[in-house]
Design a protein around this motif. Structure first.
Motif, PDB file in Angstrom:
ATOM      1  N   ASP A   1       0.816  -1.211   0.000  1.00 15.72           N
ATOM      2  CA  ASP A   1       0.000   0.000   0.000  1.00 15.72           C
ATOM      3  C   ASP A   1       0.850   1.261   0.000  1.00 15.72           C
ATOM      4  OD1 ASP A   1      -2.113  -1.690   0.171  1.00 15.72           O
ATOM      5  OD2 ASP A   1      -2.326  -1.500   2.342  1.00 15.72           O
TER       6      ASP A   1
ATOM      7  N   CYS B   1       4.719 -11.429  -1.717  1.00 17.29           N
ATOM      8  CA  CYS B   1       3.488 -11.766  -1.033  1.00 17.29           C
ATOM      9  C   CYS B   1       2.222 -11.303  -1.726  1.00 17.29           C
ATOM     10  CB  CYS B   1       3.528 -11.249   0.395  1.00 17.29           C
ATOM     11  SG  CYS B   1       3.764 -12.597   1.551  1.00 17.29           S
TER      12      CYS B   1
ATOM     13  N   LEU C   1       0.441 -13.599  -3.944  1.00 18.05           N
ATOM     14  CA  LEU C   1      -0.344 -14.714  -3.450  1.00 18.05           C
ATOM     15  C   LEU C   1      -1.766 -14.308  -3.123  1.00 18.05           C
ATOM     16  CD1 LEU C   1       2.376 -16.157  -1.109  1.00 18.05           C
ATOM     17  CD2 LEU C   1       1.754 -16.953  -3.384  1.00 18.05           C
ATOM     18  N   SER C   2      -1.981 -13.016  -3.063  1.00 22.42           N
ATOM     19  CA  SER C   2      -3.287 -12.603  -2.557  1.00 22.42           C
ATOM     20  C   SER C   2      -4.340 -12.678  -3.641  1.00 22.42           C
ATOM     21  CB  SER C   2      -3.210 -11.209  -1.962  1.00 22.42           C
ATOM     22  OG  SER C   2      -3.197 -10.247  -2.977  1.00 22.42           O
ATOM     23  N   SER C   3      -5.521 -12.323  -3.212  1.00 29.82           N
ATOM     24  CA  SER C   3      -6.726 -12.635  -3.981  1.00 29.82           C
ATOM     25  C   SER C   3      -6.685 -12.131  -5.404  1.00 29.82           C
ATOM     26  CB  SER C   3      -7.917 -12.020  -3.291  1.00 29.82           C
ATOM     27  OG  SER C   3      -8.119 -10.711  -3.730  1.00 29.82           O
TER      28      SER C   3
ATOM     29  N   VAL D   1       5.662 -20.354   0.072  1.00 33.21           N
ATOM     30  CA  VAL D   1       4.838 -19.541   0.954  1.00 33.21           C
ATOM     31  C   VAL D   1       5.550 -19.298   2.277  1.00 33.21           C
ATOM     32  CG1 VAL D   1       2.715 -19.423   2.281  1.00 33.21           C
ATOM     33  CG2 VAL D   1       2.673 -20.200  -0.077  1.00 33.21           C
TER      34      VAL D   1
ATOM     35  N   GLN E   1       6.481 -15.677   3.709  1.00 38.64           N
ATOM     36  CA  GLN E   1       5.985 -15.189   4.988  1.00 38.64           C
ATOM     37  C   GLN E   1       7.129 -14.884   5.953  1.00 38.64           C
ATOM     38  OE1 GLN E   1       2.952 -14.143   4.861  1.00 38.64           O
ATOM     39  NE2 GLN E   1       1.600 -15.684   5.768  1.00 38.64           N
TER      40      GLN E   1
ATOM     41  N   ARG F   1       8.907 -11.732   5.106  1.00 35.79           N
ATOM     42  CA  ARG F   1       8.055 -10.569   4.888  1.00 35.79           C
ATOM     43  C   ARG F   1       8.417  -9.467   5.874  1.00 35.79           C
ATOM     44  NH1 ARG F   1       1.770 -11.633   5.246  1.00 35.79           N
ATOM     45  NH2 ARG F   1       1.046  -9.515   4.917  1.00 35.79           N
TER      46      ARG F   1
ATOM     47  N   ASP G   1      -1.982 -24.204  -6.604  1.00 31.19           N
ATOM     48  CA  ASP G   1      -2.930 -24.488  -5.535  1.00 31.19           C
ATOM     49  C   ASP G   1      -3.149 -23.248  -4.679  1.00 31.19           C
ATOM     50  OD1 ASP G   1      -3.177 -27.116  -6.287  1.00 31.19           O
ATOM     51  OD2 ASP G   1      -1.607 -27.818  -4.938  1.00 31.19           O
ATOM     52  N   LEU G   2      -2.045 -22.602  -4.357  1.00 32.13           N
ATOM     53  CA  LEU G   2      -2.130 -21.442  -3.485  1.00 32.13           C
ATOM     54  C   LEU G   2      -2.980 -20.371  -4.126  1.00 32.13           C
ATOM     55  CD1 LEU G   2       1.566 -21.358  -2.408  1.00 32.13           C
ATOM     56  CD2 LEU G   2      -0.405 -22.021  -1.035  1.00 32.13           C
TER      57      LEU G   2
ATOM     58  N   ALA H   1      -6.446 -21.092  -3.906  1.00 27.19           N
ATOM     59  CA  ALA H   1      -6.982 -21.012  -2.552  1.00 27.19           C
ATOM     60  C   ALA H   1      -7.454 -19.599  -2.233  1.00 27.19           C
ATOM     61  CB  ALA H   1      -5.937 -21.449  -1.533  1.00 27.19           C
ATOM     62  N   ALA H   2      -6.798 -18.634  -2.853  1.00 29.59           N
ATOM     63  CA  ALA H   2      -7.193 -17.248  -2.615  1.00 29.59           C
ATOM     64  C   ALA H   2      -8.607 -17.060  -3.118  1.00 29.59           C
ATOM     65  CB  ALA H   2      -6.237 -16.305  -3.331  1.00 29.59           C
ATOM     66  N   PRO H   3      -9.376 -16.208  -2.447  1.00 28.73           N
ATOM     67  CA  PRO H   3     -10.802 -16.054  -2.787  1.00 28.73           C
ATOM     68  C   PRO H   3     -10.966 -15.370  -4.130  1.00 28.73           C
ATOM     69  CG  PRO H   3     -10.153 -14.447  -1.124  1.00 28.73           C
ATOM     70  CD  PRO H   3      -8.942 -15.313  -1.375  1.00 28.73           C
TER      71      PRO H   3
ATOM     72  N   GLN I   1       4.858 -14.541  11.987  1.00 27.39           N
ATOM     73  CA  GLN I   1       5.004 -14.368  10.542  1.00 27.39           C
ATOM     74  C   GLN I   1       4.271 -15.458   9.771  1.00 27.39           C
ATOM     75  OE1 GLN I   1       5.964 -11.431   9.651  1.00 27.39           O
ATOM     76  NE2 GLN I   1       8.153 -11.474   9.161  1.00 27.39           N
TER      77      GLN I   1
ATOM     78  N   PRO J   1      -1.931  -9.893   2.728  1.00 26.65           N
ATOM     79  CA  PRO J   1      -2.478  -8.537   2.626  1.00 26.65           C
ATOM     80  C   PRO J   1      -3.534  -8.466   1.552  1.00 26.65           C
ATOM     81  CG  PRO J   1      -0.408  -8.673   1.465  1.00 26.65           C
ATOM     82  CD  PRO J   1      -0.636 -10.017   2.087  1.00 26.65           C
TER      83      PRO J   1
ATOM     84  N   THR K   1      -6.676  -8.812   1.594  1.00 24.92           N
ATOM     85  CA  THR K   1      -7.949  -9.490   1.748  1.00 24.92           C
ATOM     86  C   THR K   1      -7.930 -10.344   2.990  1.00 24.92           C
ATOM     87  OG1 THR K   1      -9.407 -11.155   0.870  1.00 24.92           O
ATOM     88  CG2 THR K   1      -7.115 -11.374   0.339  1.00 24.92           C
TER      89      THR K   1
ATOM     90  N   CYS L   1      -7.715 -13.322   3.991  1.00 23.45           N
ATOM     91  CA  CYS L   1      -7.385 -14.599   3.383  1.00 23.45           C
ATOM     92  C   CYS L   1      -7.384 -15.666   4.459  1.00 23.45           C
ATOM     93  CB  CYS L   1      -6.035 -14.527   2.702  1.00 23.45           C
ATOM     94  SG  CYS L   1      -5.913 -15.734   1.376  1.00 23.45           S
TER      95      CYS L   1
ATOM     96  N   ASN M   1      -8.654 -18.636   4.313  1.00 26.18           N
ATOM     97  CA  ASN M   1      -8.586 -20.027   3.895  1.00 26.18           C
ATOM     98  C   ASN M   1      -7.154 -20.495   3.620  1.00 26.18           C
ATOM     99  OD1 ASN M   1      -8.426 -18.273   1.859  1.00 26.18           O
ATOM    100  ND2 ASN M   1      -9.880 -19.309   0.517  1.00 26.18           N
TER     101      ASN M   1
ATOM    102  N   ARG N   1      -5.186 -24.126   6.095  1.00 22.75           N
ATOM    103  CA  ARG N   1      -4.719 -25.503   5.909  1.00 22.75           C
ATOM    104  C   ARG N   1      -3.246 -25.520   5.517  1.00 22.75           C
ATOM    105  NH1 ARG N   1      -6.389 -27.281  -0.052  1.00 22.75           N
ATOM    106  NH2 ARG N   1      -6.938 -25.230  -0.881  1.00 22.75           N
TER     107      ARG N   1
END
Lengths: 221, 221, 221, 221
Positions: free
Chosen positions: A44, A117, A120-122, A166, A170, A173, A215-216, A219-221, B170, B176, B178, B180, B182, B185
């Motif tokens: 951001d 990172c 990986l997000s939505s 991942v 993380q 990060r 897969d990751l 998994a994000a919405p 961490q 970030p 959203t 997130c 889910n 797992r």
DNA sequence: TATGAATGAGGGTTCATTCAT
DNA sequence: TATGAATGAACCCTCATTCAT
């Protein structure tokens, strides 16, 4: 063999006209500044500040990247390309498979791969071909590292690329709110511990199932 | 034995007059809503939205917490208290030392301890007595868990509370952009791998030196 | 007889050196594109978009027109010249005086003379000789049409060129916010009604006094 | 009988709690300032300037109207309500049918009904119930005026409400770029001429067909 | 000369925080 | 006290205009 050209990801489709030299330089400066800012302040980070750091006017940034998303996109491409490059280099240069894996992880950390990172997000870059290509290249390179270690009986069998990437993202990060760069000395400890956990033989059963990068993303919405 | 009163951290210095019951209830609602929002949207979640979720007017939030910092402060206190409570409970209930450690880590993850992460950052709560107390309580509880495992020869010798807590934060930190949620797992896989790395005997030498929570705080600029 | 040369208004003061053919073509393209854009999007149409439509670079536009005002200036000149040309033609070709007036009005509407409207506003072209000349030519041509109808007893006595031109501009003015070109079928109805109101004998007394184009310009602040 | 309450359009659905007095006053001030600004500078008038004129901060404007569209919406509602009110009043007070129509037109002009123009543009307020209601009320009131004149044989048969309202809007529309308010003396002349054109008997055949307000809205893209 | 690129100023909008009921 | 409302600062983005190739 590993020239700069090997590293650089082709950022966009081929252009009709060759871009001017100074414009290219600006574009690179922007991406560099953005990577720094994203690492320090998160995705951001104010674009105006990125422009200031790049030493250009704010509108110039918008000429190169129509919106924030486009900039993040390119930064992610850049970082992925760097990481992939390192993975490809290390797999060749380092004879011991697990040492190679360790080296890659610590190198990626120093490259601030944690800035990945946002990737990986939505809904990030759904179906963008260059992103898909970059992701595939990186995944293949890391998979090569892992497979070699697996074959050598050094890496536990129940982990996949997604697990590594991942956790790597993380753990490296940056903390938000400030350029918390001096966490590095801790970061490398955590990575080392995580790597120890990856070593064969497995010391515990893992919940869930091994994850690929794809897969990751799903998994994000 | 483990009543709510045991968990709750005393939120502020003792007040002259006992606050009204509804005021207390409001305060709790605000903290709960804030924790949720921080977990889902990060530490920049709009305060107005937090107030809305808590079912109160925005100005009421400011009556309880003069600024965003104060609210973060209390959320951190709350989460630390919860985590400490769990650690204290588990050390008593679980006979096997390393299993206890594992249980604590996964429980803390489910408690969204990752929301603490933003709070570890820059200059947070310098010298606030209640924070120091909370930190100390948490550190002591986790240290107890670790020491027991160490004594039992199950935990490697070269790690300290700071190593665990930061990695835990961490690895459970929300992505970030959203809520997130889910990712869970995957998260538990990473934690499990990290815990395997913590097990004795150590499989590698760690760079740097073992860190306490206090070390971490001092590392922040 | 009515060649393009007759229509074209001399765009600037005579130049020292005759401009290159392609430069002239560019200039014409810009004015044409600008007229289109002004009609569709109003006088605030982005200059970059005008340049794009004209098929040239933005800086080229600035080479021809030092600022937006200069471009508006030329577009107004162009539209006035077209309208004047039509008036001059129709007064010759159409034998019936009032029919001629009607034909002119509807023709001017189809020429998007409404795009002139923005240019009537504040302090536009104070004392520019070419604008004065264009205005005078247009006024004379329309006055000729009106005078003929007046002489024939078909046009009421209490109206002047300004009355016609402003109403014509306003009634054909595009709606803001979009290129609302499909208003045309309504526009011609309104013009027709207005023309009916112009016919002799006058059905009512008009407030104020008959206006010339010059009056209008002076009315602007 | 014609109290302020009769004029005011209910701006929104009934609120749960009665709004505060000062907030209401602010809302009214904003709408008033916006109407002025829209009249003077068109619908693109800077919102910050509108806020300044209303004597409030810019963010307050956004509290009342989430975006520019919402503000335009309310201004249109307000102006429509005023115009409808006048039409309803005049049809009762003025015995002569065509005189009533004339009075309404000039009154509406003085009310700056030209600010309604944005209403006519593309996709404005599709299906908003309050707008539809306002439009219907206005249309019914004006139709009553016109029908009476038609019955009396004073108004030509081939025109409808849409013809009158659009021409009225266009002819009273302010010139852009500046507060060109001193066009009034010309405006009333044009309206008068247009009204003369509306009088029976018709002096010409109109192209197209009579239009209702709804037709106009549908004509917009 | 023609051009792509750069720029600063300005408008729209959000949000933490303060004010007034 | 609790609240809705107000505010100004900051951010994102656009565009007229200037610069450098």
């Amino acid at each position: 063999m590993t020239t700069a050209a090997t590293i650089a990801a082709e950022p966009e489709a081929r252009r009709a006209t060759r871009p001017r030299a100074d414009a290219l330089r600006n574009r690179e400066r922007i991406v560099a500044a953005a990577r720094e800012m994203f690492v320090e302040y998160g995705a951001d980070a104010p674009l105006d500040e990125i422009a200031r750091r790049a030493g250009i006017g704010n509108a110039t940034l918008y000429r190169h990247f129509p919106d924030r998303h486009a900039l993040v996109h390119d930064v992610v491409l850049f970082v992925m390309a760097r990481a992939a490059h390192h993975a490809e280099r290390i797999v060749v240069e380092e004879p011991d498979p697990f040492t190679a894996l360790r080296t890659f992880v610590h190198t990626a950390a120093d490259e601030r791969i944690g800035a990945l990172c946002p990737m990986l997000s939505s809904a990030f870059g759904r179906g963008r071909p260059d992103l898909d290509a970059g992701r595939e290249r990186l995944e293949k390179a890391v998979e090569a590292l892992m497979e070699r270690a697996r074959q050598a009986g050094q890496l536990r069998e129940d982990v996949a690329v997604g697990d590594l990437m991942v956790a790597l993202s993380q753990l490296t990060r940056p903390l938000p709110g400030t350029g918390c760069l001096n966490m590095d000395r801790f970061t490398h400890r955590h990575l080392q511990l995580f790597l120890d956990g990856l070593e064969a033989p497995a010391r515990s059963a893992l919940p869930g199932s091994a994850a690929t990068l794809e897969d990751l993303r799903r998994a994000a919405p």
